[in-house]
Motif scaffolding. Structure first.
Motif, PDB file in Angstrom:
ATOM      1  N   ASN A  67      35.083  40.651  38.444  1.00  0.00           N
ATOM      2  CA  ASN A  67      35.931  39.899  39.355  1.00  0.00           C
ATOM      3  C   ASN A  67      36.759  40.787  40.051  1.00  0.00           C
ATOM      4  O   ASN A  67      37.237  40.330  41.130  1.00  0.00           O
ATOM      5  CB  ASN A  67      36.457  39.008  38.378  1.00  0.00           C
ATOM      6  N   GLU A  68      37.675  41.702  39.355  1.00  0.00           N
ATOM      7  CA  GLU A  68      38.669  42.574  39.742  1.00  0.00           C
ATOM      8  C   GLU A  68      37.923  43.351  40.948  1.00  0.00           C
ATOM      9  O   GLU A  68      38.520  43.618  41.959  1.00  0.00           O
ATOM     10  CB  GLU A  68      39.315  43.409  38.742  1.00  0.00           C
ATOM     11  N   PHE A  69      36.643  44.101  40.633  1.00  0.00           N
ATOM     12  CA  PHE A  69      36.034  44.947  41.661  1.00  0.00           C
ATOM     13  C   PHE A  69      35.660  43.906  43.021  1.00  0.00           C
ATOM     14  O   PHE A  69      35.987  44.435  44.071  1.00  0.00           O
ATOM     15  CB  PHE A  69      34.799  45.246  41.028  1.00  0.00           C
ATOM     16  N   ARG A  70      35.218  42.826  42.714  1.00  0.00           N
ATOM     17  CA  ARG A  70      34.926  41.937  43.867  1.00  0.00           C
ATOM     18  C   ARG A  70      36.255  41.802  44.676  1.00  0.00           C
ATOM     19  O   ARG A  70      36.235  41.718  46.004  1.00  0.00           O
ATOM     20  CB  ARG A  70      34.205  40.489  43.444  1.00  0.00           C
ATOM     21  N   SER A  71      37.352  41.277  43.907  1.00  0.00           N
ATOM     22  CA  SER A  71      38.510  40.928  44.576  1.00  0.00           C
ATOM     23  C   SER A  71      38.933  42.249  45.345  1.00  0.00           C
ATOM     24  O   SER A  71      39.402  41.858  46.765  1.00  0.00           O
ATOM     25  CB  SER A  71      39.597  40.553  43.678  1.00  0.00           C
ATOM     26  N   MET A  72      39.165  43.611  44.882  1.00  0.00           N
ATOM     27  CA  MET A  72      39.462  44.654  45.449  1.00  0.00           C
ATOM     28  C   MET A  72      38.666  44.807  47.174  1.00  0.00           C
ATOM     29  O   MET A  72      39.011  45.187  48.046  1.00  0.00           O
ATOM     30  CB  MET A  72      39.425  45.912  44.667  1.00  0.00           C
ATOM     31  N   LEU A  73      37.259  44.705  46.880  1.00  0.00           N
ATOM     32  CA  LEU A  73      36.372  44.933  48.177  1.00  0.00           C
ATOM     33  C   LEU A  73      36.533  43.759  48.977  1.00  0.00           C
ATOM     34  O   LEU A  73      36.887  43.846  50.243  1.00  0.00           O
ATOM     35  CB  LEU A  73      35.031  44.699  47.347  1.00  0.00           C
TER      36      LEU A  73
END
Length: 235
Positions: A101-107
């Motif tokens: 979820n953090e990876f998705r948010s950053m992108l």
């Protein structure tokens, strides 16, 4: 050809849980090709293809005249590994879900900021098409799982950055089953579609601050949902 692919997937679905269960440390040697082929009762050729896939995703390293060694998967494995594990139905830990979820948010936060600056009429038309299909499916009681992925792919495409698109695609592949579960609830589908429409309007107006506010609320809803769905034993 199809049976051949299924054989390789079957081996991967057995090797990965085996590695997890044995608790091999990064850099530790795992059983040889011969030993693995015997353990899983598969041909050496099929096993080699499975190992080649794991090596390409930086899960293992095959050293000539030495053996097969486990890499530091948490730090070195490619994001494609997440998609593979999801396709094979392997469980995801609470830490994995949070990282994803953090990876998705950053992108996506960066992507939507760029989309507000770079979107074209073609980008908006693609987004509008997804929204129309989504509204039709919602009205007829159908799932929006694939349309959700289509919307966010279109949003990433509007950033004009191909690497963002490629990296984000790993998330959508890894979250396919979770999206089906999430959108089985009509309330989630209605809320998601309303937020998608608000995101589209902010991007069309070039309002980066508004777009990021809506996106953060949208992603926050999804993350909170998934953290409440996790089996406590997986955290």
């Amino acid at each position: 050809m199809t049976a051949h692919i299924l054989d390789t997937s079957h081996v991967l679905a057995r090797i990965l849980p085996f590695i997890r269960a044995r608790g091999y440390a990064p850099g530790e040697r795992i059983p040889s090709e011969r030993e693995l082929a015997e353990r899983f009762q598969v041909s050496r050729g099929i096993l080699r293809e499975a190992l080649a896939a794991l090596e390409a995703m930086r899960v293992i390293e095959r050293r000539p005249q030495s053996g097969i060694y486990l890499r530091d998967v948490a730090r070195e494995a490619s994001v494609d590994m997440l998609a593979l594990e999801a396709d094979l139905g392997l469980p995801m830990s609470g830490a994995d879900v949070q990282d994803l979820n953090e990876f998705r948010s950053m992108l996506e936060v960066q992507s939507v900021a760029l989309a507000c600056q770079r979107r074209t009429e073609a980008d908006l038309a693609r987004i509008d098409t997804v929204l129309r299909v989504s509204a039709d499916r919602l009205a007829s009681g159908q799932s929006l799982a694939e349309q959700d992925a289509d919307f966010h792919r279109a949003l990433c495409a509007a950033s004009g950055n191909k690497l963002i698109q490629r990296a984000a695609n790993a998330f959508w592949l890894a979250s396919r089953a979770r999206r089906e579960h999430y959108f089985a609830d009509p309330a989630n589908a209605r809320r998601s579609l309303a937020q998608h429409q608000a995101l589209r309007d902010a991007v069309a107006q070039g309002d980066g601050a508004r777009a990021q506010d809506v996106l953060n609320a949208h992603l926050g809803n999804v993350e909170r949902y998934w953290m409440t769905q996790l089996d406590p034993r997986s955290t």
